[in-house]
Design a protein around this motif. Structure first.
Motif, PDB file in Angstrom:
ATOM      1  N   ASP A 184     -14.642  10.643  -2.925  1.00 15.35           N
ATOM      2  CA  ASP A 184     -14.578  12.026  -3.402  1.00 15.35           C
ATOM      3  C   ASP A 184     -13.159  12.593  -3.424  1.00 15.35           C
ATOM      4  OD1 ASP A 184     -17.307  11.817  -3.524  1.00 15.35           O
ATOM      5  OD2 ASP A 184     -17.638  12.824  -1.601  1.00 15.35           O
ATOM      6  N   SER A 185     -12.341  12.264  -2.447  1.00  7.29           N
ATOM      7  CA  SER A 185     -10.994  12.835  -2.359  1.00  7.29           C
ATOM      8  C   SER A 185      -9.942  11.993  -3.066  1.00  7.29           C
ATOM      9  CB  SER A 185     -10.607  13.027  -0.894  1.00  7.29           C
ATOM     10  OG  SER A 185     -11.473  13.966  -0.304  1.00  7.29           O
ATOM     11  N   GLY A 186     -10.357  10.939  -3.723  1.00  3.85           N
ATOM     12  CA  GLY A 186      -9.466  10.167  -4.573  1.00  3.85           C
ATOM     13  C   GLY A 186      -8.393   9.381  -3.846  1.00  3.85           C
ATOM     14  N   VAL A 187      -7.234   9.313  -4.485  1.00  2.00           N
ATOM     15  CA  VAL A 187      -6.144   8.457  -4.045  1.00  2.00           C
ATOM     16  C   VAL A 187      -5.625   8.873  -2.677  1.00  2.00           C
ATOM     17  CG1 VAL A 187      -3.787   7.743  -4.594  1.00  2.00           C
ATOM     18  CG2 VAL A 187      -5.485   7.919  -6.397  1.00  2.00           C
ATOM     19  N   MET A 227       0.829  -1.208   0.000  1.00  2.00           N
ATOM     20  CA  MET A 227       0.000   0.000   0.000  1.00  2.00           C
ATOM     21  C   MET A 227       0.864   1.259   0.000  1.00  2.00           C
ATOM     22  SD  MET A 227      -2.871  -1.288   2.709  1.00  2.00           S
ATOM     23  CE  MET A 227      -3.839   0.204   2.670  1.00  2.00           C
ATOM     24  N   ALA A 228       1.957   1.251   0.766  1.00  2.00           N
ATOM     25  CA  ALA A 228       2.828   2.423   0.848  1.00  2.00           C
ATOM     26  C   ALA A 228       3.524   2.682  -0.488  1.00  2.00           C
ATOM     27  CB  ALA A 228       3.862   2.234   1.957  1.00  2.00           C
ATOM     28  N   PHE A 229       3.965   1.625  -1.179  1.00  2.68           N
ATOM     29  CA  PHE A 229       4.600   1.816  -2.482  1.00  2.68           C
ATOM     30  C   PHE A 229       3.602   2.356  -3.503  1.00  2.68           C
ATOM     31  CE2 PHE A 229       8.001  -1.165  -1.043  1.00  2.68           C
ATOM     32  CZ  PHE A 229       9.056  -0.280  -1.216  1.00  2.68           C
ATOM     33  N   THR A 230       2.367   1.914  -3.422  1.00  6.34           N
ATOM     34  CA  THR A 230       1.341   2.438  -4.317  1.00  6.34           C
ATOM     35  C   THR A 230       1.110   3.919  -4.047  1.00  6.34           C
ATOM     36  OG1 THR A 230       0.289   0.281  -4.419  1.00  6.34           O
ATOM     37  CG2 THR A 230      -1.042   2.165  -5.086  1.00  6.34           C
ATOM     38  N   ALA A 231       1.014   4.275  -2.770  1.00  9.46           N
ATOM     39  CA  ALA A 231       0.837   5.688  -2.418  1.00  9.46           C
ATOM     40  C   ALA A 231       2.047   6.505  -2.866  1.00  9.46           C
ATOM     41  CB  ALA A 231       0.627   5.826  -0.914  1.00  9.46           C
ATOM     42  N   GLY A 232       3.239   5.956  -2.680  1.00 12.34           N
ATOM     43  CA  GLY A 232       4.438   6.651  -3.134  1.00 12.34           C
ATOM     44  C   GLY A 232       4.464   6.855  -4.637  1.00 12.34           C
ATOM     45  N   PHE A 233       3.973   5.869  -5.382  1.00 11.38           N
ATOM     46  CA  PHE A 233       3.892   5.994  -6.841  1.00 11.38           C
ATOM     47  C   PHE A 233       3.001   7.174  -7.218  1.00 11.38           C
ATOM     48  CE2 PHE A 233       1.370   5.075 -10.643  1.00 11.38           C
ATOM     49  CZ  PHE A 233       2.367   5.047 -11.591  1.00 11.38           C
ATOM     50  N   LEU A 284       4.700  10.491  -6.429  1.00  9.32           N
ATOM     51  CA  LEU A 284       5.711  10.862  -7.419  1.00  9.32           C
ATOM     52  C   LEU A 284       5.092  11.314  -8.737  1.00  9.32           C
ATOM     53  CD1 LEU A 284       8.384   8.090  -6.823  1.00  9.32           C
ATOM     54  CD2 LEU A 284       8.540  10.523  -6.241  1.00  9.32           C
ATOM     55  N   ARG A 285       3.909  10.843  -9.034  1.00 10.08           N
ATOM     56  CA  ARG A 285       3.221  11.223 -10.275  1.00 10.08           C
ATOM     57  C   ARG A 285       2.571  12.605 -10.163  1.00 10.08           C
ATOM     58  NH1 ARG A 285       3.564   8.215 -14.814  1.00 10.08           N
ATOM     59  NH2 ARG A 285       1.383   8.527 -15.228  1.00 10.08           N
ATOM     60  N   GLY A 286       2.612  13.211  -8.973  1.00  2.00           N
ATOM     61  CA  GLY A 286       2.103  14.577  -8.827  1.00  2.00           C
ATOM     62  C   GLY A 286       0.662  14.679  -8.375  1.00  2.00           C
ATOM     63  N   PHE A 287       0.018  13.574  -8.022  1.00  2.00           N
ATOM     64  CA  PHE A 287      -1.368  13.624  -7.585  1.00  2.00           C
ATOM     65  C   PHE A 287      -1.480  13.819  -6.071  1.00  2.00           C
ATOM     66  CE2 PHE A 287      -1.510  10.533 -11.201  1.00  2.00           C
ATOM     67  CZ  PHE A 287      -2.079  11.407 -12.096  1.00  2.00           C
ATOM     68  N   TRP A 288      -0.423  14.223  -5.434  1.00  2.00           N
ATOM     69  CA  TRP A 288      -0.352  14.066  -3.989  1.00  2.00           C
ATOM     70  C   TRP A 288      -0.073  15.323  -3.249  1.00  2.00           C
ATOM     71  CZ3 TRP A 288      -1.213   9.381  -1.970  1.00  2.00           C
ATOM     72  CH2 TRP A 288      -0.988   9.230  -0.633  1.00  2.00           C
ATOM     73  N   PRO A 289      -0.645  15.571  -2.133  1.00  2.00           N
ATOM     74  CA  PRO A 289      -2.099  15.609  -1.985  1.00  2.00           C
ATOM     75  C   PRO A 289      -2.603  16.913  -2.562  1.00  2.00           C
ATOM     76  CG  PRO A 289      -1.103  16.290   0.076  1.00  2.00           C
ATOM     77  CD  PRO A 289       0.024  15.972  -0.899  1.00  2.00           C
ATOM     78  N   PRO A 290      -3.881  17.039  -2.768  1.00  2.00           N
ATOM     79  CA  PRO A 290      -4.397  18.330  -3.234  1.00  2.00           C
ATOM     80  C   PRO A 290      -4.145  19.386  -2.155  1.00  2.00           C
ATOM     81  CG  PRO A 290      -6.183  16.785  -2.791  1.00  2.00           C
ATOM     82  CD  PRO A 290      -4.906  16.035  -2.627  1.00  2.00           C
ATOM     83  N   ALA A 291      -3.860  20.599  -2.565  1.00  2.00           N
ATOM     84  CA  ALA A 291      -3.520  21.662  -1.609  1.00  2.00           C
ATOM     85  C   ALA A 291      -4.629  21.878  -0.586  1.00  2.00           C
ATOM     86  CB  ALA A 291      -3.227  22.956  -2.356  1.00  2.00           C
TER      87      ALA A 291
END
Length: 191
Positions: free
Chosen positions: A124-127, A40-46, A49-56
């Motif tokens: 609603d808040s996604g990943v 789960m942590a590697f998925t979140a890290g992916f 790194l892709r820039g979806f993290w977290p919304p401001a």
């Protein structure tokens, strides 16, 4: 005692085998929980790194999660202190159980605040929300299982029995939970 074992060696090694089997089971269980958590942590890290993290708008603070992590560190220190004593005392064991319960309560309250007041809701808040709640749930359930094992040690202490074996089995679980929380803190809360 068996007729094939006149010296009674089987009876004398049985508790040692039981303890070795329990220890092996503990290691396998913690390893399985750690593997799930790491996936789960590697998925979140992916996704991070892709820039979806977290919304401001959904960026949580770090003070409360850092204090909660401090509770885990205090708990592991108290657990080591308990294991250094010839017979672990009630007060030290109560401190370990108290810090674990305080950590779980703090984490639950903080996630509740994020859910209701920061609108971090699934889907609603996604990943970000999925990673936050998923990682937190796996880590909290793992620590709760460790606390159940520590309650068993506490019952032994109350009966005047030696509790060092259940405490030794709980130590790797507490360390595993502490490391899990450190990874969760780094992946989710740090900017």
């Amino acid at each position: 005692m068996s007729t094939n074992d006149p010296a009674g060696t089987l009876a004398s090694t049985s508790p040692q085998r039981d303890e070795a089997n329990l220890w092996f089971g503990v290691v396998i269980a913690h390893g399985a929980a750690a593997m799930l958590f790491c996936a789960m942590a590697f998925t979140a890290g992916f996704y991070r790194l892709r820039g979806f993290w977290p919304p401001a708008s959904a960026r949580p603070g770090v003070l409360v999660p850092a204090l909660a992590g401090g509770l885990l560190v205090i708990g592991v220190v108290l657990l080591h202190v308990a294991l250094r004593q010839p017979r672990p005392g009630r007060l030290t064991l109560a401190g370990v159980l108290g810090t674990g319960a305080a950590f779980l309560a703090t984490q639950a309250a903080w996630l509740h605040v994020l859910f209701w007041y920061r609108d971090l809701r699934i889907p609603d808040s996604g990943v970000f929300a999925s990673a936050l709640y998923g990682l937190s749930a796996v880590q909290a359930v793992h620590l709760a299982v460790v606390l159940v094992g520590l309650l068993r040690a506490g019952l032994r202490v109350l009966r005047g029995q030696d509790a060092s074996a259940p405490l030794r089995r709980a130590l790797p679980g507490w360390w595993c939970s502490t490391v899990m929380y450190g990874v969760l803190f780094a992946v989710v809360y740090l900017p």
